[in-house]
Design a protein around this motif. Sequence first.
Motif, PDB file in Angstrom:
ATOM      1  N   ASP A   8      35.607  42.688  35.878  1.00 53.06           N
ATOM      2  CA  ASP A   8      34.502  42.051  35.577  1.00 53.06           C
ATOM      3  C   ASP A   8      33.683  42.404  34.220  1.00 53.06           C
ATOM      4  O   ASP A   8      33.172  41.597  33.346  1.00 53.06           O
ATOM      5  CB  ASP A   8      33.435  42.127  36.582  1.00 53.06           C
ATOM      6  N   ARG A   9      33.750  43.697  33.556  1.00 55.85           N
ATOM      7  CA  ARG A   9      33.123  44.278  32.515  1.00 55.85           C
ATOM      8  C   ARG A   9      33.584  43.336  31.361  1.00 55.85           C
ATOM      9  O   ARG A   9      32.886  43.151  30.346  1.00 55.85           O
ATOM     10  CB  ARG A   9      33.443  45.522  32.697  1.00 55.85           C
ATOM     11  N   PHE A  10      34.997  43.070  31.416  1.00 58.60           N
ATOM     12  CA  PHE A  10      35.679  42.411  30.346  1.00 58.60           C
ATOM     13  C   PHE A  10      35.979  40.868  30.473  1.00 58.60           C
ATOM     14  O   PHE A  10      36.597  40.147  29.761  1.00 58.60           O
ATOM     15  CB  PHE A  10      36.787  43.199  30.071  1.00 58.60           C
ATOM     16  N   GLY A  11      35.513  40.578  31.514  1.00 57.90           N
ATOM     17  CA  GLY A  11      35.604  39.003  31.840  1.00 57.90           C
ATOM     18  C   GLY A  11      36.915  38.413  32.057  1.00 57.90           C
ATOM     19  O   GLY A  11      37.634  37.535  31.586  1.00 57.90           O
ATOM     20  N   LEU A  12      37.775  39.374  32.370  1.00 56.68           N
ATOM     21  CA  LEU A  12      39.130  39.433  32.705  1.00 56.68           C
ATOM     22  C   LEU A  12      39.637  39.143  34.042  1.00 56.68           C
ATOM     23  O   LEU A  12      39.229  39.940  34.990  1.00 56.68           O
ATOM     24  CB  LEU A  12      39.881  40.873  32.027  1.00 56.68           C
ATOM     25  N   ASN A  19      40.355  59.021  31.234  1.00 53.95           N
ATOM     26  CA  ASN A  19      40.580  57.607  30.775  1.00 53.95           C
ATOM     27  C   ASN A  19      39.660  56.669  29.869  1.00 53.95           C
ATOM     28  O   ASN A  19      38.457  57.043  30.346  1.00 53.95           O
ATOM     29  CB  ASN A  19      40.996  56.736  32.101  1.00 53.95           C
ATOM     30  N   THR A  20      40.032  55.825  29.345  1.00 52.94           N
ATOM     31  CA  THR A  20      39.288  54.822  28.821  1.00 52.94           C
ATOM     32  C   THR A  20      39.209  53.542  29.642  1.00 52.94           C
ATOM     33  O   THR A  20      40.319  53.547  30.662  1.00 52.94           O
ATOM     34  CB  THR A  20      39.530  54.378  27.175  1.00 52.94           C
ATOM     35  N   TYR A  21      38.421  52.761  29.386  1.00 56.62           N
ATOM     36  CA  TYR A  21      38.446  51.311  30.408  1.00 56.62           C
ATOM     37  C   TYR A  21      39.906  50.819  30.254  1.00 56.62           C
ATOM     38  O   TYR A  21      40.375  50.391  31.246  1.00 56.62           O
ATOM     39  CB  TYR A  21      37.301  50.471  29.711  1.00 56.62           C
TER      40      TYR A  21
END
Length: 382
Positions: free
Chosen positions: A116-120, A170-172
């Motif tokens: 949801d953070r990346f609209g993916l 980790n990264t997002y």
Amino acid sequence: MHRAFFGCLGYRDRMDRRQAMRIRLAAHGLVSRDSDLLTAAGRVGVQQTPPGSAEQALSLRVRELSGVRDLVQLWSMRGAPHVMPFADAGIFTEGLRPDDEASCRHFIRGAGDHLDRFGLSATALVDLVLEAIPSVLRGRELTKDELGVELAAALPSPPGWTEPDGLRQNTYGESLVRFGLYVAALHGTFCFTRNSRFTLLAEPVPPREDAGEELVRRYVRCFGPTTVTEFASWAGVSPDFARRSWERVAPELSEVDYNGRSGWVLDPVDAEVRGVLLLPPYDPLLALRDKGALVEDTAMQRKVWRTTANPGVILHNGVFAGLWRPRKQGRRLTVRIEAVRKLPKRAVESEAEAMGPIRGATSVAIDWQAGDHGDLGAASES
């Protein structure tokens, strides 16, 4: 639903937990070690958690661990690593592969906030991962963490993609592609190596048009009486996805009264189990959803099925009889036995000693514990 064969078994459409466990033990090949390796591994797959458990689980079902070159280790049910015959791998991959956005999100439901953070969408994430895997893995063997880092770097990087997400280091982007790997694995293009790294398969998993239906058949045969809800839980798929596969097989299943509720079976075979079995943690039998049929005491259930570091389970004549834990120091293996009922000491020790070669040990010691049931925990020759 047909029921005619129950007359010859004597159940008359009713089954209690003891009968159910006899049928399940027989279906899992635990009555005798007379299965061939591919049959044993192909019943419902064999979870490889922790590493080495699959070999021990298979050793309880076969006389010799020969033919391992025809096996493959893939992420499968519940996103866990499983060993299975390469020829049957499509059942345990395609049979689980999400067929819409909702089922894809369910299989990697921990990824929701990140998506949801990346609209993916989940399906778009999996497509991106699948597209990048061949170039990242070609000619290489990588750990899950290494693969996540390289895949994240190979994909387009929207704002925030490279920011830490608070999950370890980790990264997002790294966390997202690792989630995507669980579904990408169901496309059968990469596998585990013997040292728990990922590599490309020399050839893709053979396709199975009936994968979903055959997965239901194998599950019901090994875990019946059961329900579609329990199948969904065992497989790690969404209820709707499970129902679609189940309904295509429903005419082949037989309904029984199982402890006052409906359950379904397929080709049940009743057989008495004699002797001692030391089931490893995550043995295929221990994936049953009806835990009370194997371990009645709820406090003991919490000891058997933990969040992490599960113990092994001892069965005596098909009945739960205790727990066991291994400890390896150098080439010496110590097996701690926590009995909850009297056990034939020599038979337990013989089973424990058979673990030595499988776990790379040259000597095995037995540490007997009384457990929580007083005198019942004492070892016995009877």
